[in-house]
Design a protein around this motif. Structure first.
Motif, short mmCIF file in Angstrom:
data_model
loop_
_atom_site.label_atom_id
_atom_site.label_comp_id
_atom_site.label_asym_id
_atom_site.label_seq_id
_atom_site.Cartn_x
_atom_site.Cartn_y
_atom_site.Cartn_z
N GLU A 69 -1.95 18.90 20.22
CA GLU A 69 -2.77 17.83 19.64
C GLU A 69 -3.82 17.34 20.62
OE1 GLU A 69 0.18 14.97 18.62
OE2 GLU A 69 0.77 15.98 16.74
N ALA A 70 -3.53 17.42 21.91
CA ALA A 70 -4.47 16.95 22.94
C ALA A 70 -5.45 18.03 23.37
CB ALA A 70 -3.69 16.44 24.15
N PRO A 110 0.82 -1.21 0.00
CA PRO A 110 0.00 0.00 0.00
C PRO A 110 0.85 1.26 0.00
CG PRO A 110 0.12 -0.90 2.21
CD PRO A 110 0.86 -1.87 1.33
N ALA A 111 0.26 2.35 -0.44
CA ALA A 111 0.93 3.65 -0.37
C ALA A 111 0.95 4.13 1.08
CB ALA A 111 0.20 4.66 -1.24
N LEU A 112 1.94 4.94 1.40
CA LEU A 112 2.00 5.55 2.73
C LEU A 112 1.08 6.77 2.81
CD1 LEU A 112 5.84 5.46 3.44
CD2 LEU A 112 4.08 3.86 4.22
N PRO A 139 0.23 12.26 10.65
CA PRO A 139 -0.21 10.86 10.60
C PRO A 139 -1.20 10.56 9.48
CG PRO A 139 -1.37 12.03 12.35
CD PRO A 139 -0.38 13.00 11.77
N ALA A 140 -1.85 11.59 8.93
CA ALA A 140 -2.90 11.37 7.94
C ALA A 140 -2.34 10.75 6.67
CB ALA A 140 -3.60 12.68 7.60
N ALA A 141 -3.07 9.77 6.12
CA ALA A 141 -2.66 9.13 4.87
C ALA A 141 -3.29 9.81 3.66
CB ALA A 141 -3.04 7.66 4.88
#
Length: 379
Positions: A319-320, A231-233, A267-269
């Motif tokens: 982020e939190a 799969p692609a990253l 982190p988003a693909a």
């Protein structure tokens, strides 16, 4: 398949009747075989391969050619010299010889036809790759480029969007994964609305205006190509623009989005260029960003263990949502230890993460540090 030069459908003035030639050639061969019982010679098989190849180039399907060969056998079967034999055994031997010759002839015709098909496919793939390269370069004569694009059903005056997939390993021309993605896309959508190619180890999809479903399907297939396919990253999509220059611009936006995602460790693909527009703005004045990082975050290098743990603390806290309990959990710290880190950040930088304006300054500086690869790279 398009017709090759100098060939055409039967009956067209100035063009040879390939099926007619094939029927006559088969009839002569089978007549000879019925008399002698011999096998077809190598030169005869090569002649049949050549006729099959020429027929494919002229646009004749293999099914029609098989019908021509079998028809030649059927219509002349009772007139073959060998079938006038007296004994049943002789008739059987002749029939076996003719059927064996028919089988060999059909195999040779099919081989030639398939050879032409493979060459045509390879040529079309090469033309497609060349077109994609020229579209993404944007440096070819526009008139010639538009003419070539028309052959693939693309109208360069329309709007186009480019998506780019990057994997753990570079994509290779002719590899199974790009082939699978192309096969699935062209099976679902009109291949005149898209172009797919491998460029610089990345998988690139160009989709025409209004074909957002194609881009969504490309992203899904690249990220989840199926068992046995890597799969692609990430897959990044540029914005939609019109004309040849628009294709280049959308492509460059997609590449820049992938680069920012890599530097920031996002982190988003699935990424869209419009979601990361703030980063080109931030980096437009590189010296100003470097000055911000030096001024705001430079003092963190005096902390025990260096700046990295405190930089990560700022990132994770943002982020939190600035919830201390969640931040501590993500960092693997106690709330008390987190409080100590936040005090160190405030004491060293003079910016308090509990104040809104200070938060924005710290977050912007941390993003700039990641884009500039600080503190690994000196400013």
């Amino acid at each position: 398949m398009t017709a090759a030069n100098g060939t055409g459908a039967p009956g067209t003035p100035g063009t040879p009747d390939i099926p007619g030639k094939l029927a006559g050639h088969c009839l002569a061969l089978f007549t000879e075989v019925s008399r002698t019982g011999r096998l077809l010679r190598r030169t005869e098989l090569e002649r049949l391969r050549d006729l099959g190849e020429r027929a494919a180039e002229a646009g004749h399907g293999l099914r029609d050619l098989v019908g021509v060969c079998l028809g030649a056998t059927r219509t002349s079967w009772q007139t073959f010299p060998g079938l006038t034999a007296v004994t049943t055994a002789e008739v059987r031997r002749t029939g076996d010889a003719v059927l064996a010759a028919t089988q060999a002839a059909l195999g040779a015709v099919a081989e030639g036809h398939e050879r032409a098909q493979r060459m045509a496919v390879r040529q079309e793939e090469a033309n497609r790759r060349e077109l994609v390269n020229d579209l993404l370069h944007g440096r070819t004569d526009l008139g010639r480029l538009a003419e070539r694009a028309e052959r693939f059903g693309l109208r360069l005056a329309a709007g186009y969007t480019v998506a780019v997939a990057v994997g753990a390993e570079p994509y290779l021309e002719g590899a199974p994964t790009p082939h699978r993605v192309l096969r699935e896309l062209t099976g679902r959508y009109d291949d005149r609305t898209l172009l797919l190619a491998v460029r610089d180890g990345r998988l690139v999809c160009i989709a025409s205006d209004g074909e957002q479903a194609v881009l969504a399907a490309f992203t899904d297939l690249a990220l989840r190509p199926g068992p046995g396919y890597p799969p692609a990253l990430r897959v990044a999509t540029g914005r939609r623009y019109g004309g040849t220059g628009g294709i280049v611009r959308s492509y460059e936006e997609a590449l820049a989005t992938l680069e920012y995602a890599e530097r920031l460790g996002l982190p988003a693909a699935r990424l869209r260029a419009e979601e990361l527009l703030v980063f080109p703005v931030l980096m437009r004045d590189r010296e100003a960003m470097a000055d911000l990082v030096r001024t705001v975050l430079g003092p963190l290098t005096a902390a025990r263990g260096g700046a990295r743990p405190l930089l990560r603390t700022i990132t994770v806290q943002a982020e939190a949502g600035y919830v201390n309990a969640e931040t501590a959990r993500r960092l693997g710290l106690s709330v008390r230890a987190l409080g100590y880190r936040l005090e160190r950040i405030r004491d060293l930088t003079g910016y308090d993460p509990t104040e809104a304006l200070h938060r924005y300054t710290l977050e912007t500086a941390v993003m700039g540090a990641r884009l500039l690869d600080w503190p690994d790279q000196p400013l």
